[in-house]
Structure formats: structure tokens, C-alpha cells
Design a protein around this motif. Structure first.
Motif, PDB file in Angstrom:
ATOM      1  N   ARG A 255      -7.461 -46.076  37.016  1.00  0.00           N
ATOM      2  CA  ARG A 255      -6.412 -46.972  37.512  1.00  0.00           C
ATOM      3  C   ARG A 255      -5.193 -46.998  36.591  1.00  0.00           C
ATOM      4  O   ARG A 255      -4.055 -46.973  37.066  1.00  0.00           O
ATOM      5  CB  ARG A 255      -6.997 -48.380  37.692  1.00  0.00           C
ATOM      6  CG  ARG A 255      -8.047 -48.443  38.797  1.00  0.00           C
ATOM      7  CD  ARG A 255      -8.815 -49.754  38.810  1.00  0.00           C
ATOM      8  NE  ARG A 255      -9.907 -49.707  39.780  1.00  0.00           N
ATOM      9  CZ  ARG A 255     -10.781 -50.678  39.974  1.00  0.00           C
ATOM     10  NH1 ARG A 255     -10.708 -51.783  39.234  1.00  0.00           N
ATOM     11  NH2 ARG A 255     -11.746 -50.550  40.873  1.00  0.00           N
ATOM     12  N   VAL A 256      -5.431 -47.042  35.289  1.00  0.00           N
ATOM     13  CA  VAL A 256      -4.301 -47.020  34.347  1.00  0.00           C
ATOM     14  C   VAL A 256      -3.538 -45.709  34.468  1.00  0.00           C
ATOM     15  O   VAL A 256      -2.293 -45.696  34.505  1.00  0.00           O
ATOM     16  CB  VAL A 256      -4.797 -47.221  32.896  1.00  0.00           C
ATOM     17  CG1 VAL A 256      -3.684 -46.884  31.909  1.00  0.00           C
ATOM     18  CG2 VAL A 256      -5.256 -48.645  32.690  1.00  0.00           C
ATOM     19  N   LEU A 257      -4.253 -44.609  34.541  1.00  0.00           N
ATOM     20  CA  LEU A 257      -3.596 -43.305  34.643  1.00  0.00           C
ATOM     21  C   LEU A 257      -2.816 -43.188  35.940  1.00  0.00           C
ATOM     22  O   LEU A 257      -1.721 -42.595  35.967  1.00  0.00           O
ATOM     23  CB  LEU A 257      -4.633 -42.193  34.548  1.00  0.00           C
ATOM     24  CG  LEU A 257      -4.096 -40.774  34.331  1.00  0.00           C
ATOM     25  CD1 LEU A 257      -3.254 -40.716  33.071  1.00  0.00           C
ATOM     26  CD2 LEU A 257      -5.235 -39.768  34.246  1.00  0.00           C
ATOM     27  N   THR A 258      -3.317 -43.782  37.026  1.00  0.00           N
ATOM     28  CA  THR A 258      -2.594 -43.766  38.303  1.00  0.00           C
ATOM     29  C   THR A 258      -1.287 -44.538  38.196  1.00  0.00           C
ATOM     30  O   THR A 258      -0.227 -44.055  38.617  1.00  0.00           O
ATOM     31  CB  THR A 258      -3.473 -44.369  39.419  1.00  0.00           C
ATOM     32  OG1 THR A 258      -4.651 -43.589  39.581  1.00  0.00           O
ATOM     33  CG2 THR A 258      -2.710 -44.396  40.742  1.00  0.00           C
ATOM     34  N   VAL A 259      -1.344 -45.730  37.623  1.00  0.00           N
ATOM     35  CA  VAL A 259      -0.129 -46.540  37.461  1.00  0.00           C
ATOM     36  C   VAL A 259       0.873 -45.826  36.566  1.00  0.00           C
ATOM     37  O   VAL A 259       2.079 -45.751  36.875  1.00  0.00           O
ATOM     38  CB  VAL A 259      -0.470 -47.930  36.884  1.00  0.00           C
ATOM     39  CG1 VAL A 259       0.808 -48.707  36.547  1.00  0.00           C
ATOM     40  CG2 VAL A 259      -1.318 -48.720  37.864  1.00  0.00           C
ATOM     41  N   PHE A 260       0.392 -45.274  35.463  1.00  0.00           N
ATOM     42  CA  PHE A 260       1.279 -44.585  34.523  1.00  0.00           C
ATOM     43  C   PHE A 260       1.909 -43.357  35.176  1.00  0.00           C
ATOM     44  O   PHE A 260       3.115 -43.107  35.022  1.00  0.00           O
ATOM     45  CB  PHE A 260       0.492 -44.167  33.281  1.00  0.00           C
ATOM     46  CG  PHE A 260       1.362 -43.840  32.095  1.00  0.00           C
ATOM     47  CD1 PHE A 260       1.621 -44.792  31.125  1.00  0.00           C
ATOM     48  CD2 PHE A 260       1.936 -42.589  31.942  1.00  0.00           C
ATOM     49  CE1 PHE A 260       2.424 -44.500  30.036  1.00  0.00           C
ATOM     50  CE2 PHE A 260       2.734 -42.280  30.869  1.00  0.00           C
ATOM     51  CZ  PHE A 260       2.977 -43.250  29.903  1.00  0.00           C
ATOM     52  N   SER A 261       1.131 -42.604  35.936  1.00  0.00           N
ATOM     53  CA  SER A 261       1.649 -41.398  36.599  1.00  0.00           C
ATOM     54  C   SER A 261       2.702 -41.753  37.640  1.00  0.00           C
ATOM     55  O   SER A 261       3.723 -41.070  37.763  1.00  0.00           O
ATOM     56  CB  SER A 261       0.501 -40.629  37.261  1.00  0.00           C
ATOM     57  OG  SER A 261      -0.442 -40.211  36.301  1.00  0.00           O
ATOM     58  N   LEU A 262       2.468 -42.841  38.375  1.00  0.00           N
ATOM     59  CA  LEU A 262       3.460 -43.275  39.371  1.00  0.00           C
ATOM     60  C   LEU A 262       4.755 -43.706  38.689  1.00  0.00           C
ATOM     61  O   LEU A 262       5.855 -43.396  39.176  1.00  0.00           O
ATOM     62  CB  LEU A 262       2.887 -44.421  40.208  1.00  0.00           C
ATOM     63  CG  LEU A 262       1.815 -44.040  41.235  1.00  0.00           C
ATOM     64  CD1 LEU A 262       1.216 -45.295  41.879  1.00  0.00           C
ATOM     65  CD2 LEU A 262       2.405 -43.124  42.315  1.00  0.00           C
ATOM     66  N   ALA A 263       4.626 -44.410  37.567  1.00  0.00           N
ATOM     67  CA  ALA A 263       5.825 -44.822  36.833  1.00  0.00           C
ATOM     68  C   ALA A 263       6.608 -43.600  36.352  1.00  0.00           C
ATOM     69  O   ALA A 263       7.843 -43.541  36.477  1.00  0.00           O
ATOM     70  CB  ALA A 263       5.440 -45.706  35.650  1.00  0.00           C
ATOM     71  N   ALA A 264       5.891 -42.623  35.785  1.00  0.00           N
ATOM     72  CA  ALA A 264       6.556 -41.402  35.314  1.00  0.00           C
ATOM     73  C   ALA A 264       7.244 -40.674  36.455  1.00  0.00           C
ATOM     74  O   ALA A 264       8.378 -40.179  36.316  1.00  0.00           O
ATOM     75  CB  ALA A 264       5.541 -40.487  34.631  1.00  0.00           C
ATOM     76  N   LEU A 265       6.584 -40.600  37.611  1.00  0.00           N
ATOM     77  CA  LEU A 265       7.170 -39.936  38.777  1.00  0.00           C
ATOM     78  C   LEU A 265       8.441 -40.659  39.222  1.00  0.00           C
ATOM     79  O   LEU A 265       9.454 -40.012  39.549  1.00  0.00           O
ATOM     80  CB  LEU A 265       6.150 -39.897  39.916  1.00  0.00           C
ATOM     81  CG  LEU A 265       6.614 -39.224  41.215  1.00  0.00           C
ATOM     82  CD1 LEU A 265       6.911 -37.741  40.984  1.00  0.00           C
ATOM     83  CD2 LEU A 265       5.548 -39.384  42.311  1.00  0.00           C
TER      84      LEU A 265
END
Length: 470
Positions: A255-265
Motif C-alpha cells: 500500500r505504501v509503495l502504491t501511494v508513493f508510485s502514484l505520487a511520483a507519477l
């Protein structure tokens, strides 16, 4: 009885204000405006205290916040705009996101996967794997955290290797790659953000997250293999090295990696391609700080999949974790924007620009290489954040005086601030790996001096090719 030794830090405590006073009097005697004399004096005071650190660097950063408004160089509104700049807020949001990534352990899993992808059947491949993991992670979290996280994994690998030459290259590779990777994104290292903040203040324009990456990623992709091949030239031993098992993904990590990846995108695509989502959704006032804060809020809301001792659902992030970010860096960054505003308001930037107009007569490559060389070796002995905070307003003024876009002078300086590889004191990754005692300072100097020069060449050429038409 011998007199007690007075160290440079103790002397600097008094030298700073004394130099400031003499600079003010000299400027006024030469006919300079009072506001320009005050701005120069305060800047010199700050620089001396930043270099010798008689008090903590973040505390010194309060000087321009207190004195420039006191003497009328800045208004209270301008001061608030500097310390509440969207880039300061982006940095804060980025720090909090990084703490969540570290808390979940997802960053360690990413690192192990990247190292494993290179294979452990030779010392060189092992070093390259750790370097790629270090560079990638330091694009998103601090190079200090990256190095601290990878260090125990690297030491465990060394214990299982019988290659006597592996320790130095592996540990240096992690440190060097952490510094190189930080160049790749605006949040990768503070000097990048200092450049963006001062550039916006001076020109009124802005550099997007994606634009910086377009400039910086090629430098990372060229410097990383250069550093890797150079430091591993003496290691080629065959033989596998067992790495720690990664285990199964946890709900929190996913879940953390998903949120972080969306923010980076969202950061990368805000302004492009084809205008980016801010244009597609008719949100012209959107900025990267807003994306960071929305991601942070999501982390405080989304359950981690665990239950606390009191029976409550835990979240991906709690305030006890979030408040551990380096708040002092925000003060330091804000002080840089404050000084830049003071340079503009007082007319000091115009004076400096006029005195440096002769720079425009130098060949472009030589001019940029000189900036890169000076910043690279200056940051070997001073904080790269403090160095860039000082130099950015001066370089902006010099560029304007030379009739060119300030980015042409400022970008190479920002990138070069991350290319100090010679001394342990130059960067936290250097200190952390040197503290293991697995290699000597002579080894670091020998390996680092060529990489310093390589950084000057690579960054100079990249900036001429990419920014030369500005």
C-alpha cells in the motif's frame, strides 16, 4: 602555562558578525546603497557560520529571517512567501513520504530485488547491483537513509564473500551511487530544490518535476556506470554471494509503495506530456507540493493491515513517524530563498551581475566547467546545501548580467554539489561508509578525485547540450 587552544568554530562565532560589520562599512564608504550593504553583510555573516558551524546550520538559517526584515530589506509578506514557498512545502511532503516508505520496509525490499536482479555470481555484478539500488532509492528518499539502510545488507554480503578486494568498492559504490542518484529528481537532494526555489524567485518562471528529470536523468545514467567501472577495476572474482531473503510482501509495503508510485507519477506528468494532467483537468494552479500533501493524507487514512495493542486499526503513517523529518533542512532552504529575495530587493543582484558581465566572453563549455569545478571541490569541505544556498543568487545575478538564462549557470552548480566523492566529510554517505573502517581515507581520495573530474566533464557537456540553447 600554555594558552588554551581556540578552535576555528569558536573563532567563527565572533568573526562572522565582525566581518559583516566591516563589509557593511566598506560598502557604504564605497557609495553602495544601505539595503545592498546590509544584504551583503548579513550574507557574509551567514556564510561564515555555515562553513564553520559555531552553532547548528539550521539555527544560522534564522539570521536572514530575523535581520533582513528588521532592516527593511524584506517585508513580512515577502518573508512569509520565502519560508512558505511551494518548494519548501514539496520538500516537507517528500520527507514525510520517505518516512512512510522507510517505516514499511518497502525500500529495503526494492533494494534487495534490484541487487538480486544483477546476480551475486561475481564481485563486480554485486557492486553494480548495490549501486543501482542505492541510486534508485536516493532519487526518492535521502541519501543518508539510503546508505544506512543498505549498509547492513552490504556488510552481511561481505561476511559471506572471500574476495579480499570487495569491501572498498562495495561500500564506496553505495556511497557514490547515493550521491549520484540524488541528482535525478527534485526531491533527491536539497541542492536541486534550492536551485528551483531561487530560479522561481529570480525569474518568475518555474521548473517542473518532469523537466528537472529530463535534464538530470541522463547525467545519472552516464555517471553511474563510470563510477561503477572505475571503482571495480580491481575486482572480478567469480563466486556466489548469498543475500538476505526478502520474504513475502506485507500489506503495508504494497500500500505504501502504491501511494508513493502514484505520487511520483503525478509529479512527473503534471506538466507533460501534452500539457500534463494539470492542463487536461483544467487545474492551472496545481503544483507538486499539493500532490505530496494529498499522498501524505492518504497515508494517514489508509489502514496498514495491522491492529494495535488497543485493538485499533493502524494506518500506513502516524504522526510520531512523520515528525521525525529533518525540519532544519526546511529552515535552511527557506533561508536561501530569503537571501535571494534580499539580493533582488536591495539591488545587490544587479551590482553583482554588472561586475560579472565579462563571463559572457568566455566559451560556453569553459564557463560551465569552471562553475562545476569550483562547486565540486568546494562541497568537499562544506555542506552542499549551504554552498548552493549561497551560490544560487550570485550565479543567477551573474547569468542575468551576462545576458543569459540563469538556469545555464545554476543547473550545473546544483548538479555538481552532489559530486563530491573524495573526502569523508563531503557527504553523509561518505561518512557512513568510511566509519565502517573497511577502507582508508587514501583509498577514498584516490578513487574519488577522478570521479570528481568525471562529474565536471559529464555535467558540463550535458548542460551545454541540453541548456546551451536557452
Amino acid at each position: 602555562m600554555a594558552k588554551p587552544y581556540l578552535n576555528p568554530r569558536a573563532l567563527a562565532l565572533y568573526i562572522g558578525p565582525i566581518v559583516a560589520l566591516f563589509a557593511f562599512l566598506l560598502m557604504r564608504y564605497s557609495g553602495a546603497d544601505a539595503a545592498a550593504a546590509i544584504t551583503l553583510a548579513i550574507t557574509l555573516w551567514v556564510v561564515i557560520w555555515w562553513i564553520f558551524e559555531p552553532i547548528p546550520i539550521p539555527a544560522t538559517s534564522l539570521l536572514p529571517m530575523a535581520l533582513l526584515p528588521l532592516f527593511g530589506v524584506l517585508s513580512a509578506k515577502e518573508l512569509g512567501a520565502a519560508y512558505g514557498n511551494p518548494l519548501v512545502l514539496l520538500m516537507m511532503g517528500g520527507f514525510i513520504l520517505a518516512t512512510a516508505l522507510e517505516r514499511s520496509g518497502a525500500h529495503r525490499r526494492i533494494a534487495l530485488y534490484m541487487v538480486s536482479a544483477f546476480g551475486g555470481n561475481s564481485s563486480r555484478r554485486l557492486v553494480f547491483g548495490f549501486m543501482c539500488a542505492s541510486a534508485f532509492l536516493s532519487m526518492w528518499i535521502s541519501n543518508t537513509s539510503t546508505t544506512l539502510m543498505l549498509l547492513p545488507v552490504a556488510l552481511a554480503a561481505l561476511e559471506k564473500s572471500d574476495d579480499a578486494k570487495l569491501a572498498g568498492p562495495l561500500l564506496l559504490g553505495i556511497a557514490y551511487a547515493a550521491s549520484i542518484g540524488g541528482i535525478g529528481t527534485p526531491i533527491g537532494t536539497p541542492p536541486n530544490m534550492v536551485f528551483m526555489g531561487v530560479y522561481t524567485e529570480v525569474t518568475g518562471g518555474s521548473i517542473s518535476f518532469g523537466q528537472w528529470m529530463i535534464w538530470a536523468i541522463p547525467v545519472v545514467l552516464v555517471m553511474l556506470p563510470i563510477a561503477g567501472f572505475w571503482i571495480t577495476r580491481g575486482v572480478s572474482k567469480q563466486g556466489g554471494v548469498a543475500l538476505p531473503a526478502t520474504g513475502d510482501w506485507t500489506s503495508a509495503e504494497r500500500r505504501v509503495l502504491t501511494v508513493f508510485s502514484l505520487a511520483a507519477l503525478l509529479w512527473i506528468t503534471r506538466k507533460g506530456p501534452f500539457g500534463g494532467w494539470s492542463e487536461w483537468l483544467s487545474l492551472p494552479h496545481a503544483n507538486d507540493a499539493m500532490v505530496a500533501f494529498l499522498a501524505v493524507l492518504a497515508l494517514f487514512v489508509i489502514p496498514s493491515g495491522k491492529v494495535s495493542d488497543t485493538g485499533e486499526k493502524e494506518r500506513l503513517l502516524d504522526w510520531e513517524t512523520a515528525e521525525r523529518i529533518p525540519w532544519g533542512m526546511l529552515l535552511l532552504f527557506g533561508s536561501g530563498i530569503t537571501i535571494a529575495t534580499g539580493f533582488i530587493n536591495s539591488g545587490l543582484s544587479t551590482t553583482i551581475g554588472q561586475s560579472l558581465e565579462q563571463l559572457s566572453t568566455l566559451p560556453l563549455l569553459l564557463m560551465i566547467a569552471t562553475i562545476c569545478l569550483a562547486v565540486t571541490f568546494l562541497t568537499e569541505v562544506t555542506s552542499n546545501m549551504a554552498t548552493t544556498t549561497l551560490l544560487m543568487p550570485i550565479l543567477a545575478a551573474a547569468a542575468i548580467g551576462a545576458g543569459t538564462d540563469p538556469a545555464l549557470f545554476m543547473v550545473p552548480a546544483a548538479m555538481s554539489a552532489s559530486c563530491a566523492f573524495m573526502l569523508p566529510v563531503a557527504t553523509p554517505p561518505n561518512v557512513i561508509t568510511f566509519a565502517t573502517g573497511r577502507f582508508s581515507i587514501q583509498t577514498m581520495v584516490r578513487e574519488g578525485v577522478l570521479l570528481n573530474l568525471a562529474g565536471v566533464i559529464v555535467i558540463s557537456c550535458a548542460c551545454v547540450l541540453v541548456l546551451g540553447k536557452l
